[in-house]
Design a protein around this motif. Structure first.
Motif, PDB file in Angstrom:
ATOM      1  N   UNK A  92       0.808  -1.273   0.089  1.00 27.53           N
ATOM      2  CA  UNK A  92       0.008   0.070   0.093  1.00 27.53           C
ATOM      3  C   UNK A  92       1.034   1.295   0.054  1.00 27.53           C
ATOM      4  N   UNK A  93       2.111   1.113   0.706  1.00 29.19           N
ATOM      5  CA  UNK A  93       2.909   2.420   0.573  1.00 29.19           C
ATOM      6  C   UNK A  93       3.284   2.711  -0.771  1.00 29.19           C
ATOM      7  N   UNK A  94       3.486   1.353  -1.559  1.00 29.60           N
ATOM      8  CA  UNK A  94       4.216   1.678  -3.045  1.00 29.60           C
ATOM      9  C   UNK A  94       2.827   2.234  -4.002  1.00 29.60           C
ATOM     10  N   UNK A  95       1.521   2.125  -3.493  1.00 28.06           N
ATOM     11  CA  UNK A  95       0.590   2.478  -4.177  1.00 28.06           C
ATOM     12  C   UNK A  95       0.375   4.021  -3.864  1.00 28.06           C
ATOM     13  N   UNK A  96       0.702   4.065  -2.541  1.00 30.64           N
ATOM     14  CA  UNK A  96       0.605   5.863  -2.194  1.00 30.64           C
ATOM     15  C   UNK A  96       1.485   6.600  -3.039  1.00 30.64           C
ATOM     16  N   UNK A  97       2.713   6.069  -2.997  1.00 32.20           N
ATOM     17  CA  UNK A  97       3.811   6.652  -3.959  1.00 32.20           C
ATOM     18  C   UNK A  97       3.466   7.096  -5.456  1.00 32.20           C
ATOM     19  N   UNK A  98       2.394   5.911  -5.864  1.00 31.81           N
ATOM     20  CA  UNK A  98       1.901   6.144  -7.237  1.00 31.81           C
ATOM     21  C   UNK A  98       0.932   6.878  -7.446  1.00 31.81           C
ATOM     22  N   UNK A  99       0.124   7.615  -6.036  1.00 34.87           N
ATOM     23  CA  UNK A  99      -0.850   8.257  -6.290  1.00 34.87           C
ATOM     24  C   UNK A  99      -2.304   7.364  -6.415  1.00 34.87           C
ATOM     25  N   UNK A 100      -2.212   6.072  -6.478  1.00 35.44           N
ATOM     26  CA  UNK A 100      -3.388   5.191  -6.617  1.00 35.44           C
ATOM     27  C   UNK A 100      -4.322   4.952  -5.419  1.00 35.44           C
ATOM     28  N   UNK A 101      -3.921   5.291  -4.221  1.00 35.83           N
ATOM     29  CA  UNK A 101      -4.624   5.096  -3.148  1.00 35.83           C
ATOM     30  C   UNK A 101      -4.543   6.695  -2.290  1.00 35.83           C
TER      31      UNK A 101
END
Length: 361
Positions: A92-101
């Motif tokens: 989820x941290x990776x998704x935050x970096x992508x702006x996906x969550x």
């Protein structure tokens, strides 16, 4: 340059597609074992998401993550839960970096705060773990027959105490034809057995174990003598290992990251627990006494009578049943039924009333 209106937003990425993307991004800086472990954990999360109609990462909310935690915490051990939640948080941290969550979603992942007693709640090397370790050692050319492998084979298949394993000399390990080891009480030269002369005994070994021990002797054993001129079978560079040394060998040999991704979210290549002096800190590693306990439980579960196990491991039946038999309730019930079928059912013929020819007169 204007954004392509047909291009989906990061939040519209499918759960499984996001997992695949994350694992591809991690592959350059992670081992294949770690990738496989993370894939398995995140696959379970994806399956749960689909079961509650969550198909896109943008749908994930803090409530969903808490609900998943509650579900998994009721199904798996705390130490396993810790690894799964850690992996989910990194994803989820990776998704935050992508702006996906939404920012901060990863902080909603609950990771259990375990104390050392919870991490090592099992006072034995579990059968599944032991068999997985031995299978790995037996089928991996780079570790087959190494000292750690030889130690674990001997410890698990004999159920011997640490002092007994340490006491073995080359002359006590017989590898011609049918292999066996001879535990001897030699207090005058520093290797007394706990039960003294009563602890002396021969213990037969499977041929597969004999093959391992032959390889160890030929390729990996240090050619040394101890301070009394004896040749220890399990040898350190300087001679016979001290008890603490043998204990550290056990910790290292039983670490699960030798055959699977670390259940505690660490990389083996950089983990301080794989260091000789810190190996005891690994929550999943086991000392010799826990290997002995697990081995005794395994023998009993394989249908060995307690009397035979007691003779093999040099303990009384009462001691085994009180202190070493760590089988759970289902294991005990299965074992009792097995013993009933193998040993007691033939006696039922003696209770057949139709064959009672006793004359009452």
């Amino acid at each position: 340059m204007s954004r392509d209106r047909d291009r989906p937003e990061p939040s519209e990425m499918g759960i499984r597609d996001a997992i695949d993307r994350y694992l591809r991004r991690r592959r350059p800086d992670a081992t294949e074992k770690s990738i496989k472990g993370w894939h398995y954990r995140l696959k379970l999360f994806a399956e749960w998401c689909e079961s509650v109609d969550i198909f896109e990462v943008g749908q994930l909310q803090a409530y969903d993550l808490d609900e998943y935690y509650e579900l998994r915490s009721a199904e798996i051990k705390p130490v396993t839960l810790e690894g799964e939640m850690w992996t989910l948080q990194m994803f989820l941290e990776d998704l935050e970096d992508l702006g996906a969550v939404e920012e901060g979603v990863s902080d909603a992942v609950r990771i259990p705060d375990l104390d050392p007693s919870e991490r090592s709640s099992d006072s034995k090397l579990a059968t599944d773990d032991a068999l997985a370790l031995l299978t790995h050692y037996r089928h991996s050319d780079d570790v087959y027959g190494t000292r750690g492998h030889a130690y674990l084979e001997l410890a698990w298949l004999t159920g011997a105490r640490q002092s007994g394993l340490r006491a073995l000399d080359i002359r006590d390990v017989h590898l011609d034809d049918q292999p066996w080891v001879d535990f001897r009480h030699r207090p005058d030269t520093g290797t007394g057995l706990k039960n003294k002369l009563a602890g002396e005994r021969p213990v037969a070994l499977p041929e597969e174990v004999g093959d391992v021990l032959r390889t160890y002797l030929q390729r990996y054993r240090h050619d040394v003598h101890d301070d009394h001129g004896r040749q220890p079978f399990l040898a350190s560079r300087t001679g016979r290992p001290r008890e603490n040394t043998l204990r550290n060998w056990s910790y290292i040999a039983t670490q699960p990251c030798t055959y699977m991704p670390c259940p505690h979210g660490k990389e083996r290549e950089s983990c301080e627990w794989t260091d000789y002096h810190h190996s005891s800190k690994c929550p999943s590693s086991r000392p010799p006494h826990h290997v002995r306990t697990g081995a005794i439980t395994w023998m009993l579960n394989r249908g060995w009578p307690p009397e035979d196990v007691a003779e093999r491991v040099n303990a009384t039946v009462d001691t085994i049943e009180t202190h070493y038999d760590k089988a759970d309730l289902d294991e005990r019930r299965r074992r009792l039924r097995q013993r009933m079928e193998q040993r007691r059912r033939p006696l039922l013929d003696e209770l057949d009333l139709t064959e009672d020819t006793t004359d009452d007169d």
